[in-house]
Design an enzyme around this catalytic site. Structure first.
Site, PDB file in Angstrom:
ATOM      1  N   LEU A  78       0.728  -1.045  -0.028  1.00 18.15           N
ATOM      2  CA  LEU A  78       0.013  -0.047   0.039  1.00 18.15           C
ATOM      3  C   LEU A  78       0.882   1.257   0.070  1.00 18.15           C
ATOM      4  CD1 LEU A  78      -2.698  -0.929   2.639  1.00 18.15           C
ATOM      5  CD2 LEU A  78      -2.883  -1.014   0.161  1.00 18.15           C
ATOM      6  N   ASP A  79       0.354   2.235  -0.586  1.00 21.89           N
ATOM      7  CA  ASP A  79       1.017   3.586  -0.550  1.00 21.89           C
ATOM      8  C   ASP A  79       1.428   4.008   0.833  1.00 21.89           C
ATOM      9  OD1 ASP A  79       1.208   3.725  -3.335  1.00 21.89           O
ATOM     10  OD2 ASP A  79      -0.353   4.998  -3.487  1.00 21.89           O
ATOM     11  N   ARG A  80       2.293   4.575   1.325  1.00 23.47           N
ATOM     12  CA  ARG A  80       2.527   5.084   2.617  1.00 23.47           C
ATOM     13  C   ARG A  80       1.416   5.879   3.213  1.00 23.47           C
ATOM     14  NH1 ARG A  80       8.336   7.605   4.646  1.00 23.47           N
ATOM     15  NH2 ARG A  80       7.761   7.737   6.803  1.00 23.47           N
TER      16      ARG A  80
END
Length: 218
Positions: free
Chosen positions: A53-55
């Site tokens: 997942l993106d940060r």
């Protein structure tokens, strides 16, 4: 670490956890703590990444705890055996209550930026999702949508909605001008257990007390 990672499920082969917003999915060159390092510390054993997942995105993730399980789970990603759904708050609203977006995307790793491009462009990859409109806020400024991914392209949901004039709240990279946190959350995960072969389903909701999630009921 300041707080324990929330574990939804754990057995000898895998763990399902909720990634906090702002935490890396996997280690990178910064050396900052990631879900891999935090879970290894918390569980006291090796942990292998399956997806990311993106940060700025929080929510449900699955991790393998053996190399064999990692191989089997990784093979499911991108197939019907591995279902991912997200919740997102977008500016405006889609014209239909349910719909499908299919585009070709190109990711520029130097800029960490993804664009919708023609199918014929070199390195263009097909991206497909479906959505369901769940509600609109009182001012009709934002809408809450549930999104199912069929492909896992970098920044896919963010780009596909933004390209249609519905940037995700808090997404300055792709057109949003507000000052909120990115309103994108990994809400639902379903997959077949790599050993037991049983379908397992997990859900976790975002913090409904924070802007703009607080505009909607969960």
């Amino acid at each position: 670490m300041n707080e324990m990672i929330r574990i939804l499920y754990k057995d000898e082969t895998l763990a399902v956890a909720v990634k906090p917003v702002g935490v890396l999915s996997q280690p990178d060159r910064t050396g900052e703590a990631s879900m891999i390092t935090l879970l290894k510390e918390q569980l006291g054993r090796e942990v292998f990444p399956i997806h990311r997942l993106d940060r700025a995105v929080g929510g449900v993730m699955v991790f393998a705890m053996t190399k064999a399980a990692a191989g089997k789970l990784s093979g499911m990603v991108g197939t019907d055996a591995f279902e991912k759904e997200y919740l997102a708050v977008v500016h405006g609203a889609p014209t239909e209550e349910k719909g499908e977006f299919t585009d070709y995307l190109y990711h520029d790793p130097k800029r960490n930026f993804t664009s919708v491009v023609p199918k014929t462009q070199k390195d263009a990859k097909e991206a497909k999702l479906t959505y369901t409109l769940l509600g609109k806020d009182m001012e009709k400024e934002f809408s809450l949508v549930r999104v199912r991914l069929y492909t896992g392209r970098t920044h896919q949901i963010r780009v596909q909605f933004s390209s249609r004039g519905m940037s995700i709240a808090g997404d300055g990279k792709y057109g949003s001008r507000d000052r909120m946190s990115l309103a994108l959350w990994s809400y639902y995960l379903s997959f077949r257990h790599p050993i037991r072969k049983k379908t397992m389903t997990f859900k976790a909701l975002p913090d409904g007390k924070t802007e703009p999630w607080d505009r909607f009921s969960f």
